[in-house]
Design a protein around this motif. Structure first.
Motif, PDB file in Angstrom:
ATOM      1  N   GLN A 174      30.891 -51.450 -11.674  1.00 40.28           N
ATOM      2  CA  GLN A 174      30.455 -51.070 -10.383  1.00 40.28           C
ATOM      3  C   GLN A 174      30.816 -52.323  -9.540  1.00 40.28           C
ATOM      4  O   GLN A 174      30.572 -53.345  -9.976  1.00 40.28           O
ATOM      5  N   SER A 222      38.337 -46.728  -0.096  1.00 40.43           N
ATOM      6  CA  SER A 222      38.898 -47.083  -1.563  1.00 40.43           C
ATOM      7  C   SER A 222      37.610 -47.440  -2.345  1.00 40.43           C
ATOM      8  O   SER A 222      37.357 -46.990  -3.561  1.00 40.43           O
ATOM      9  N   LEU A 223      36.884 -48.061  -1.868  1.00 41.40           N
ATOM     10  CA  LEU A 223      35.347 -48.651  -2.529  1.00 41.40           C
ATOM     11  C   LEU A 223      34.674 -47.172  -2.737  1.00 41.40           C
ATOM     12  O   LEU A 223      33.915 -47.260  -3.715  1.00 41.40           O
ATOM     13  N   ARG A 269      36.068 -45.534  -5.605  1.00 39.92           N
ATOM     14  CA  ARG A 269      35.563 -46.329  -6.951  1.00 39.92           C
ATOM     15  C   ARG A 269      34.242 -45.975  -7.256  1.00 39.92           C
ATOM     16  O   ARG A 269      33.822 -46.037  -8.363  1.00 39.92           O
ATOM     17  N   ASP A 326      33.830 -42.666  -9.040  1.00 40.85           N
ATOM     18  CA  ASP A 326      34.479 -42.580 -10.209  1.00 40.85           C
ATOM     19  C   ASP A 326      33.436 -43.371 -11.074  1.00 40.85           C
ATOM     20  O   ASP A 326      33.090 -43.005 -12.383  1.00 40.85           O
ATOM     21  N   VAL A 327      33.128 -44.596 -10.812  1.00 39.46           N
ATOM     22  CA  VAL A 327      32.209 -45.297 -11.928  1.00 39.46           C
ATOM     23  C   VAL A 327      30.880 -44.673 -12.007  1.00 39.46           C
ATOM     24  O   VAL A 327      30.160 -44.735 -13.231  1.00 39.46           O
TER      25      VAL A 327
END
Length: 240
Positions: free
Chosen positions: A39, A57-58, A61, A64-65
């Motif tokens: 993370q 973008s974050l 992520r 996904d995480v």
């Protein structure tokens, strides 16, 4: 319940005790806490500063995480607000943002999901509570933190005058508008002093950084603590 833990950047960098306290409270109540090591930032600073591409973008992520978590808990009202209100606005740019799991601020989880207000804490101090802007306006946490504080043994809760006023931090606002920020926090410190409290608590370490910085210059002995640290007190591993 198996819970994913999301730790805000400022907590990870400067206030790891908040994260540890959050884990202690959740595990004390019988929950399994998972901390995905991959993370990073939720993107709130980027989003509020106008860097939408980087924020998107974050957000992708983050999704996904935490994809393996049914529910994520964070000791940061501002980060929870970013995921719940900011990510839907970024979904057109980054579709993965729409797949982020449900994220709750700690007091929301404890009261609404775990169904508890008494977490077994003991904290014999006079405490006042500052409702941060994101907690108050974006998440509408209401009196959940106050209900948790009232159940802490030995704690004397003092009402904060003008509690709904900002502390002046506002992410990059404090850096870009320093004079205004200092004037705002000066009012907040005056109100805290009027309560006679020896501890002021909140749901965001960022706001507590602003408040604690001003308090430390006055050397009046008032401490700034995250709600999680108070709720963890009384546990042999968490006594302060």
């Amino acid at each position: 319940m198996r819970i994913g833990l999301f730790v805000a950047c400022i907590t990870d960098s400067l206030y790891p005790a908040t994260a540890r306290a959050t884990v202690r409270v959740l595990e004390r109540l019988g929950h399994t806490v998972v901390y995905p090591a991959a993370q990073t930032c939720c993107g709130q600073v980027h989003y509020t500063s106008g860097y939408r591409r980087e924020a998107a973008s974050l957000a992708g992520r983050f999704a996904d995480v935490f994809s393996g978590c049914e529910l994520v808990v964070t000791p940061s009202a501002s980060c929870a607000a970013m995921v719940r209100t900011g990510y839907p606005r970024l979904a057109a740019r980054e579709p993965r943002a729409a797949d982020a799991p449900r994220v709750l601020e700690l007091s929301e989880f404890l009261v609404d999901v775990a169904g508890v207000t008494d977490v077994g804490a003991h904290f014999p101090h006079r405490v006042t509570y500052h409702p941060t802007c994101h907690a108050l306006r974006s998440l509408d946490v209401g009196d959940r933190p106050l209900r948790l504080l009232r159940a802490v043994r030995g704690l004397e809760l003092a009402e904060l005058p003008a509690a709904d006023e900002c502390c002046g931090f506002g992410t990059t606002f404090a850096w870009k508008n320093a004079d205004t920020s200092v004037a705002i926090v000066a009012d907040k410190i005056r109100h805290i002093g009027a309560t006679g409290a020896d501890v002021v608590c909140a749901l965001d370490d960022a706001c507590l950084t602003q408040i604690d910085g001003a308090l430390s210059r006055l050397r009046g002995g008032v401490r700034a603590l995250h709600l999680a640290e108070i709720l963890a007190a009384g546990d042999p591993a968490g006594d302060r």
